[in-house]
Design an enzyme around this catalytic site. Structure first.
Site, PDB file in Angstrom:
ATOM      1  N   CYS A 128       5.165 -12.148  41.773  1.00 16.12           N
ATOM      2  CA  CYS A 128       5.170 -12.092  40.298  1.00 16.12           C
ATOM      3  C   CYS A 128       3.921 -12.716  39.677  1.00 16.12           C
ATOM      4  O   CYS A 128       3.615 -12.470  38.514  1.00 16.12           O
ATOM      5  CB  CYS A 128       6.427 -12.753  39.743  1.00 16.12           C
ATOM      6  SG  CYS A 128       7.927 -11.892  40.243  1.00 16.12           S
ATOM      7  N   HIS A 163       4.813 -14.174  32.101  1.00 18.22           N
ATOM      8  CA  HIS A 163       5.488 -13.258  33.038  1.00 18.22           C
ATOM      9  C   HIS A 163       6.934 -13.122  32.566  1.00 18.22           C
ATOM     10  O   HIS A 163       7.595 -14.107  32.233  1.00 18.22           O
ATOM     11  CB  HIS A 163       5.434 -13.840  34.449  1.00 18.22           C
ATOM     12  CG  HIS A 163       6.368 -13.153  35.390  1.00 18.22           C
ATOM     13  ND1 HIS A 163       6.398 -11.784  35.523  1.00 18.22           N
ATOM     14  CD2 HIS A 163       7.326 -13.644  36.228  1.00 18.22           C
ATOM     15  CE1 HIS A 163       7.331 -11.458  36.405  1.00 18.22           C
ATOM     16  NE2 HIS A 163       7.905 -12.576  36.845  1.00 18.22           N
ATOM     17  N   ASN A 220      12.255  -7.550  34.910  1.00 20.33           N
ATOM     18  CA  ASN A 220      11.150  -8.238  35.591  1.00 20.33           C
ATOM     19  C   ASN A 220      10.388  -7.205  36.422  1.00 20.33           C
ATOM     20  O   ASN A 220      10.895  -6.710  37.424  1.00 20.33           O
ATOM     21  CB  ASN A 220      11.732  -9.343  36.481  1.00 20.33           C
ATOM     22  CG  ASN A 220      10.663 -10.125  37.233  1.00 20.33           C
ATOM     23  OD1 ASN A 220       9.492  -9.731  37.258  1.00 20.33           O
ATOM     24  ND2 ASN A 220      11.056 -11.222  37.840  1.00 20.33           N
TER      25      ASN A 220
HETATM   26  N1  ACO Z   1      26.921  -9.991  37.188  1.00 21.53           N
HETATM   27  C1  ACO Z   1      28.007 -10.750  37.109  1.00 21.53           C
HETATM   28  N2  ACO Z   1      28.148 -11.898  37.759  1.00 21.53           N
HETATM   29  C2  ACO Z   1      27.136 -12.288  38.556  1.00 21.53           C
HETATM   30  C3  ACO Z   1      25.961 -11.534  38.692  1.00 21.53           C
HETATM   31  C4  ACO Z   1      25.880 -10.339  37.963  1.00 21.53           C
HETATM   32  N3  ACO Z   1      24.804  -9.535  38.019  1.00 21.53           N
HETATM   33  N4  ACO Z   1      25.137 -12.168  39.529  1.00 21.53           N
HETATM   34  C5  ACO Z   1      25.755 -13.294  39.906  1.00 21.53           C
HETATM   35  N5  ACO Z   1      26.972 -13.364  39.328  1.00 21.53           N
HETATM   36  C6  ACO Z   1      27.971 -14.405  39.460  1.00 21.53           C
HETATM   37  C7  ACO Z   1      27.807 -15.204  40.723  1.00 21.53           C
HETATM   38  O1  ACO Z   1      28.425 -14.547  41.803  1.00 21.53           O
HETATM   39  C8  ACO Z   1      28.505 -16.489  40.370  1.00 21.53           C
HETATM   40  O2  ACO Z   1      29.891 -16.299  40.470  1.00 21.53           O
HETATM   41  P1  ACO Z   1      30.848 -17.487  41.046  1.00 21.53           P
HETATM   42  O3  ACO Z   1      30.670 -18.597  40.080  1.00 21.53           O
HETATM   43  O4  ACO Z   1      32.187 -16.839  41.047  1.00 21.53           O
HETATM   44  O5  ACO Z   1      30.279 -17.786  42.393  1.00 21.53           O
HETATM   45  C9  ACO Z   1      28.185 -16.655  38.884  1.00 21.53           C
HETATM   46  O6  ACO Z   1      27.785 -15.349  38.422  1.00 21.53           O
HETATM   47  C10 ACO Z   1      27.053 -17.637  38.619  1.00 21.53           C
HETATM   48  O7  ACO Z   1      25.988 -17.335  39.541  1.00 21.53           O
HETATM   49  P2  ACO Z   1      24.642 -18.135  39.529  1.00 21.53           P
HETATM   50  O8  ACO Z   1      23.727 -17.544  40.534  1.00 21.53           O
HETATM   51  O9  ACO Z   1      24.929 -19.595  39.607  1.00 21.53           O
HETATM   52  O10 ACO Z   1      24.161 -17.764  38.060  1.00 21.53           O
HETATM   53  P3  ACO Z   1      22.997 -18.366  37.234  1.00 21.53           P
HETATM   54  O11 ACO Z   1      23.516 -18.875  35.955  1.00 21.53           O
HETATM   55  O12 ACO Z   1      22.130 -19.264  38.051  1.00 21.53           O
HETATM   56  O13 ACO Z   1      22.159 -17.063  36.889  1.00 21.53           O
HETATM   57  C11 ACO Z   1      20.142 -15.993  37.589  1.00 21.53           C
HETATM   58  C12 ACO Z   1      21.595 -16.285  37.930  1.00 21.53           C
HETATM   59  C13 ACO Z   1      20.097 -15.127  36.345  1.00 21.53           C
HETATM   60  C14 ACO Z   1      19.516 -15.220  38.762  1.00 21.53           C
HETATM   61  C15 ACO Z   1      19.404 -17.315  37.378  1.00 21.53           C
HETATM   62  O14 ACO Z   1      19.614 -18.191  38.445  1.00 21.53           O
HETATM   63  C16 ACO Z   1      17.956 -17.135  37.156  1.00 21.53           C
HETATM   64  O15 ACO Z   1      17.540 -16.636  36.154  1.00 21.53           O
HETATM   65  N6  ACO Z   1      17.119 -17.586  38.121  1.00 21.53           N
HETATM   66  C17 ACO Z   1      15.708 -17.373  38.041  1.00 21.53           C
HETATM   67  C18 ACO Z   1      15.439 -16.255  38.947  1.00 21.53           C
HETATM   68  C19 ACO Z   1      14.421 -15.294  38.429  1.00 21.53           C
HETATM   69  O16 ACO Z   1      14.191 -15.083  37.272  1.00 21.53           O
HETATM   70  N7  ACO Z   1      13.799 -14.682  39.386  1.00 21.53           N
HETATM   71  C20 ACO Z   1      12.863 -13.683  39.107  1.00 21.53           C
HETATM   72  C21 ACO Z   1      11.841 -13.654  40.152  1.00 21.53           C
HETATM   73  S1  ACO Z   1      11.029 -15.161  40.185  1.00 21.53           S
HETATM   74  C22 ACO Z   1      10.113 -15.153  38.866  1.00 21.53           C
HETATM   75  O17 ACO Z   1       9.644 -14.122  38.487  1.00 21.53           O
HETATM   76  C23 ACO Z   1       9.952 -16.413  38.163  1.00 21.53           C
END
Ligand code: ACO
Length: 324
Positions: free
Chosen positions: A114, A251, A281
């Site tokens: 990224c 980004h 993204n």
């Molecule tokens: N739809 C519904 N529920 C979901 C989904 C989905 N698409 N994905 C995960 N869940 C569920 C999980 O299974 C979990 O359920 P549980 O509590 O029963 O186990 C719950 O949602 C919470 O999951 P988390 O992974 O803890 O959710 P979080 O609030 O951390 O959000 C996310 C996830 C959006 C990926 C977040 O961690 C994030 O934004 N991280 C940054 C990652 C990113 O942006 N990466 C991009 C590439 S890196 C970069 O470019 C910077």
């Protein structure tokens, strides 16, 4: 006097097909509400069968060359940021070079996930300032749809396809932060984090392409601190600040990461260019795609100071300040 890499024009290209959150919710266990609340993403573009990263890149490059009003033959350097090349080799950049009818100078890919566009911009800028090349195309182009596990709801909802490009021209400037062009770039990486965001395949390890895997929470935990630190480095190098920049074009990974970074740096929300809602993204393509949106709608104008930042797999991260 010094040489600066001055932006002559930008362009972008998005595949026609739009995949909404509702469409994803019809295929996997997710919802529009969950995706919008956690990420700010509402829809993303997905490349058609037979539409490759090079095709997206060529379209974006043509648009940038037209906006810059320059002859493609004046380009002597192409740096393409991508993690989704057409083939393992040759570099997708040479397919782009050939597609544009350019058969001189140099073209190569740069892989920093990224952060690919910021890395490509910094690389081209250094080549132009050293006098090695005179005019560059800096491109970010991705087809992340091809490396997603479409059954993994924790990753497949986040990414999209697209491409964006800038034309940079080596020009003599005064050597102050009032110059036009790239004013500073700062690149960082730390391989201790390499298992937090990776693709589980490759030519040397598995002889397969693999799928994207991510520990989302871990990425989130590190993102804001890394992004803001490397932006502070850019401010310190130039004497510019949150108050004196005109636009923040981050980004586009996640609206929560962008909002938290802008808030920590005291960057006013109205200066933040956001496209993550419509593009998702798009990895190395997200910054030039967002730049093109803000140039086309009249926000970014000649003389404006634009702050860029990115963070991604590796981890890699970086920042740049550009006076348009
Ligand atoms: N739809 C519904 N529920 C979901 C989904 C989905 N698409 N994905 C995960 N869940 C569920 C999980 O299974 C979990 O359920 P549980 O509590 O029963 O186990 C719950 O949602 C919470 O999951 P988390 O992974 O803890 O959710 P979080 O609030 O951390 O959000 C996310 C996830 C959006 C990926 C977040 O961690 C994030 O934004 N991280 C940054 C990652 C990113 O942006 N990466 C991009 C590439 S890196 C970069 O470019 C910077």
């Amino acid at each position: 006097m010094t040489i600066r890499s001055v932006v002559l024009g930008c362009g972008s290209y998005l595949p026609q097909r739009v995949v909404t959150n509702a469409e994803l919710a019809s295929r996997i266990e997710t919802s529009d509400d969950w995706i919008v609340q956690r990420t700010g993403i509402r829809e993303r573009h997905v490349a058609a069968e037979g539409e490759f990263t090079s095709h997206l890149a060529i379209n974006a490059a043509r648009a940038a060359l037209a906006a810059a009003d320059v002859d493609p033959q004046s380009i002597d350097l192409i740096v393409l940021g991508t993690s989704t090349p057409d083939n393992t080799f040759p570099a997708t950049a040479v397919a782009v070079q050939d597609g544009l009818g350019i058969h001189h100078g140099a073209a190569f890919d740069l892989q920093a996930v990224c952060s690919g566009f910021v890395y490509a911009l910094a690389t081209a800028d250094n080549f132009l300032r050293s006098g090695s090349f005179k005019r560059a195309l800096v491109i970010g182009a991705e087809t992340f749809s091809r490396i997603l596990d479409w059954n993994d709801r924790t990753t497949c909802v986040l990414f999209g396809d697209g491409a964006g490009a800038l034309v940079l021209d080596a020009q003599r400037q005064d050597g102050t932060s009032a110059d036009r062009g790239v004013l500073t770039t700062h690149l960082r990486s730390d391989g201790r984090h390499k298992a937090k965001l990776y693709v589980d395949g490759g030519p040397s390890s598995t002889q397969t392409v693999g799928h994207l895997r991510m520990e989302g929470r871990e990425v989130f935990k590190h993102a804001v601190g890394m992004i803001t630190a490397v932006i502070v480095d850019a401010f310190e190098a130039t004497g510019l600040s949150a108050e004196t920049i005109d636009w923040f074009v981050p980004h586009q990974a996640n609206k929560r990461i962008i909002d938290a970074s802008a808030h920590k740096l005291h960057i006013a929300p109205e200066k933040v260019v956001l496209t993550v809602d419509r593009h998702g993204n798009t990895s190395a393509a997200s910054i030039p795609l967002a730049l093109d949106v803000a140039v086309k709608d009249g926000r970014i104008k000649k003389g404006d100071v634009v702050l860029l930042e990115a963070m991604g797999g590796g981890f890699t991260w970086g920042s740049a300040l550009v006076r348009w």
